[in-house]
Design a protein around this motif. Structure first.
Motif, short mmCIF file in Angstrom:
data_model
loop_
_atom_site.label_atom_id
_atom_site.label_comp_id
_atom_site.label_asym_id
_atom_site.label_seq_id
_atom_site.Cartn_x
_atom_site.Cartn_y
_atom_site.Cartn_z
N MET A 54 0.90 -1.12 0.06
CA MET A 54 0.09 0.11 0.05
C MET A 54 0.98 1.14 0.19
O MET A 54 1.71 1.53 0.87
N LEU A 55 0.92 1.89 -1.12
CA LEU A 55 1.99 3.18 -1.52
C LEU A 55 0.86 4.43 -1.24
O LEU A 55 -0.01 4.60 -1.87
N LEU A 56 1.32 5.39 -0.28
CA LEU A 56 0.64 6.57 -0.15
C LEU A 56 1.57 7.64 -0.51
O LEU A 56 2.89 7.86 -0.06
N THR A 57 0.98 8.45 -1.58
CA THR A 57 2.02 9.54 -2.08
C THR A 57 0.84 10.67 -2.55
O THR A 57 -0.43 10.58 -2.41
N ALA A 92 -2.03 9.94 7.11
CA ALA A 92 -1.75 8.91 6.44
C ALA A 92 -1.75 7.54 6.75
O ALA A 92 -2.20 6.64 6.29
N ILE A 93 -1.38 7.37 7.80
CA ILE A 93 -1.30 5.88 8.49
C ILE A 93 -2.78 5.52 8.87
O ILE A 93 -3.20 4.45 8.92
N ASP A 203 -6.11 -3.05 13.31
CA ASP A 203 -6.64 -2.84 14.54
C ASP A 203 -6.39 -2.15 15.52
O ASP A 203 -6.76 -1.28 16.40
N THR A 204 -5.01 -2.56 15.95
CA THR A 204 -4.21 -2.09 16.69
C THR A 204 -4.09 -0.55 16.67
O THR A 204 -4.13 0.27 17.63
N ILE A 205 -3.65 -0.07 15.45
CA ILE A 205 -3.55 1.27 15.02
C ILE A 205 -4.68 2.09 15.35
O ILE A 205 -4.71 3.24 16.10
N ILE A 249 2.27 10.85 13.38
CA ILE A 249 1.81 9.60 13.98
C ILE A 249 2.28 9.42 15.56
O ILE A 249 1.62 8.51 16.39
N GLY A 250 3.62 9.78 15.74
CA GLY A 250 4.11 9.58 17.19
C GLY A 250 3.26 10.32 18.32
O GLY A 250 2.79 9.66 19.25
N GLY A 251 2.59 11.51 17.91
CA GLY A 251 1.90 12.18 18.88
C GLY A 251 0.30 11.52 18.91
O GLY A 251 -0.15 11.38 19.85
#
Length: 473
Positions: A54-57, A92-93, A203-205, A249-251
């Motif tokens: 899966m490519l996000l651009t 994005a994630i 699911d975890t994300i 995504i870290g925050g």
């Protein structure tokens, strides 16, 4: 059996790598070590035995991404998520996790790989990933930690009980910090740099986002519900996408997670987000310089030179130290390494002047091929244009310029008004001001021509597209 999905993030503007990187040509599409960083990221996932990608651009970078996919020795089964604009790694994630749940199932382990990293040994990375995948399948959020080598303020930090070389639960995600704090972290044995690479099930994300960033998850669900999928490409509604908050995504998922584990990186890694980090990825001479082949260095040390020109160029260094020198056909950067993190300030100054060097690289990539400006003075511009076999430029006209075309390689079909002219190497066509025209490569090889534009205004925005294969009319 565990289902794995490689999720590659190929967005961003890359202002810190100007002038080689531009808005229309961000870092994932730069070549380093013989192939693009994006291709290396894709192959890193394949080295882990992952077939699906899966490519996000960015939407504007779709054709660049598709070119890279075609160049992969083993093209992956891919889904492209095309972002109307960059909103950061959090959105994005989140979108990738939602799409993954739809397409593959929520228990699929997503290996998230930024496409602006350099990991020379893909096999060593794959060996490290095996343990991470097992933890992720059990519901853990797993990040790769890098042993810090300096008090860097650009990386996020992850605190553990003690750096031991073994996978362990994280105490907290510290994010980026100021210089004194980073110096304290470096002196401690409890902190890793956050590499930006991690894995977890979809699911975890989503559960982490539900707890820690519910507003992001709501907006991501709305953007996903209004998206359209066709031909392995997911297109997002610009208005819905614009509601996504800009967040890392870290925050969004890691900072308040009690489920974060860290796998120490046992492989070479470089975050090529600045010129000093690019220099560190190149072999050094006896003076610590990283130079193009054939360069001459006298009384020079710790200097990085990168040349992107239309032909060979000799580089000579004399009495210089700790510099970054990047030369492209249309721009030159000279910076002290201590100031290289501030290259974005130059980009900001050029933006204020509305300079093309912010947006377009010296060689501009288009869905049909490339063009490069060779010479420009008042009243005229000379370009080299290449067109891929079977591809065509849009049917268009210009308000303020006429054009002269000379084919130097390949076979062209040139439309001028309603007439069509097959044009061979050495032959010439003239396109008058405001006349409809189109260029098509009807041969089996690359078409190359020289274009001379003549007029009072020669900007790229003087194009009126009447019909276009790529939906730009």
């Amino acid at each position: 059996m565990m289902r794995l999905l490689s999720v590659v993030l190929a967005g961003g503007s890359g202002s810190r790598l100007w002038p080689l990187s531009r808005q229309a040509f961000p870092p994932p599409f730069m070549k380093l070590g013989g192939s693009t960083l994006l291709q290396q990221a894709i192959e890193r996932g394949q080295a882990c035995g992952i077939a699906d990608l899966m490519l996000l651009t960015g939407k504007d970078h779709q054709f660049l991404a598709e070119d890279v996919l075609r160049q992969c020795p083993v093209p992956p089964a891919s889904t492209l998520l095309l972002e109307p604009e960059s909103r950061g790694t959090g959105p994005a994630i989140a979108l990738a996790a939602l799409q993954c749940g739809r397409q593959f199932g929520g228990d699929t382990v997503m290996l998230v790989l930024p496409a602006d990293h350099l990991v020379p040994d893909a096999k060593a990375f794959a060996a490290s990933a095996a343990e991470a995948f097992e933890l992720a399948a059990k519901g853990r959020l797993v990040a790769w930690g890098i042993n810090p080598t300096g008090p860097d303020t650009g990386f996020g930090y992850i605190e553990v009980e003690r750096r031991s070389g073994e996978c362990q639960a994280a105490r907290r995600f510290a994010g980026t910090v100021d210089a004194p704090t980073a110096q304290g972290y470096l002196a401690s044995d409890r902190y890793y740099w956050n590499s930006g690479m991690f894995c977890a099930t979809a699911d975890t994300i989503l559960s982490a986002l539900e707890r820690n960033a519910p507003e992001l998850l709501r907006a991501a669900r709305q953007a996903t519900e209004s998206s359209q999928t066709a031909g392995g490409k997911v297109q997002f509604d610009a208005e819905a996408f614009g509601l996504l908050p800009r967040i890392d995504i870290g925050g969004a998922a890691m900072a308040r997670s009690d489920n974060l584990h860290v796998v120490p990186a046992t492989f070479g890694w470089s975050d090529v987000s600045s010129w000093p980090s690019v220099a560190n990825a190149h072999p050094k001479d006896n003076g610590g310089n990283t130079l193009p082949e054939g360069s001459v260095a006298v009384d020079a040390s710790s200097t990085h030179v990168q040349v992107d020109s239309h032909g060979p160029k000799v580089v000579g260094l004399l009495g210089v130290h700790d510099l970054v020198i990047v030369d492209t056909p249309d721009a030159l950067l000279v910076a002290h390494k201590d100031s290289a993190e501030r290259v974005g300030e130059i980009v900001d100054a050029l933006k204020a002047r509305r300079h093309e060097a912010v947006q377009l690289p010296a060689v501009v990539h288009r869905p049909w091929g490339t063009y490069a400006s060779l010479k420009e003075e008042n009243g005229y511009k000379v370009k080299r244009i290449t067109v891929k076999p079977g591809q065509a430029l849009s049917l268009q006209y210009h308000h303020q310029r006429a054009e002269h075309w000379v084919v130097v390689r390949g076979t062209a079909m040139v439309q001028i008004g309603d007439a069509q002219y097959e044009t061979l190497p050495g032959e010439y066509r003239y396109i008058p001001l405001k006349e409809r025209h189109r260029l098509t490569n009807i041969g089996n090889d690359e078409l190359v021509l020289i274009e001379v534009q003549c007029g009072a205004y020669l900007g790229e925005d003087d194009i009126v597209r009447l019909a276009d294969t790529y939906g730009r009319a």
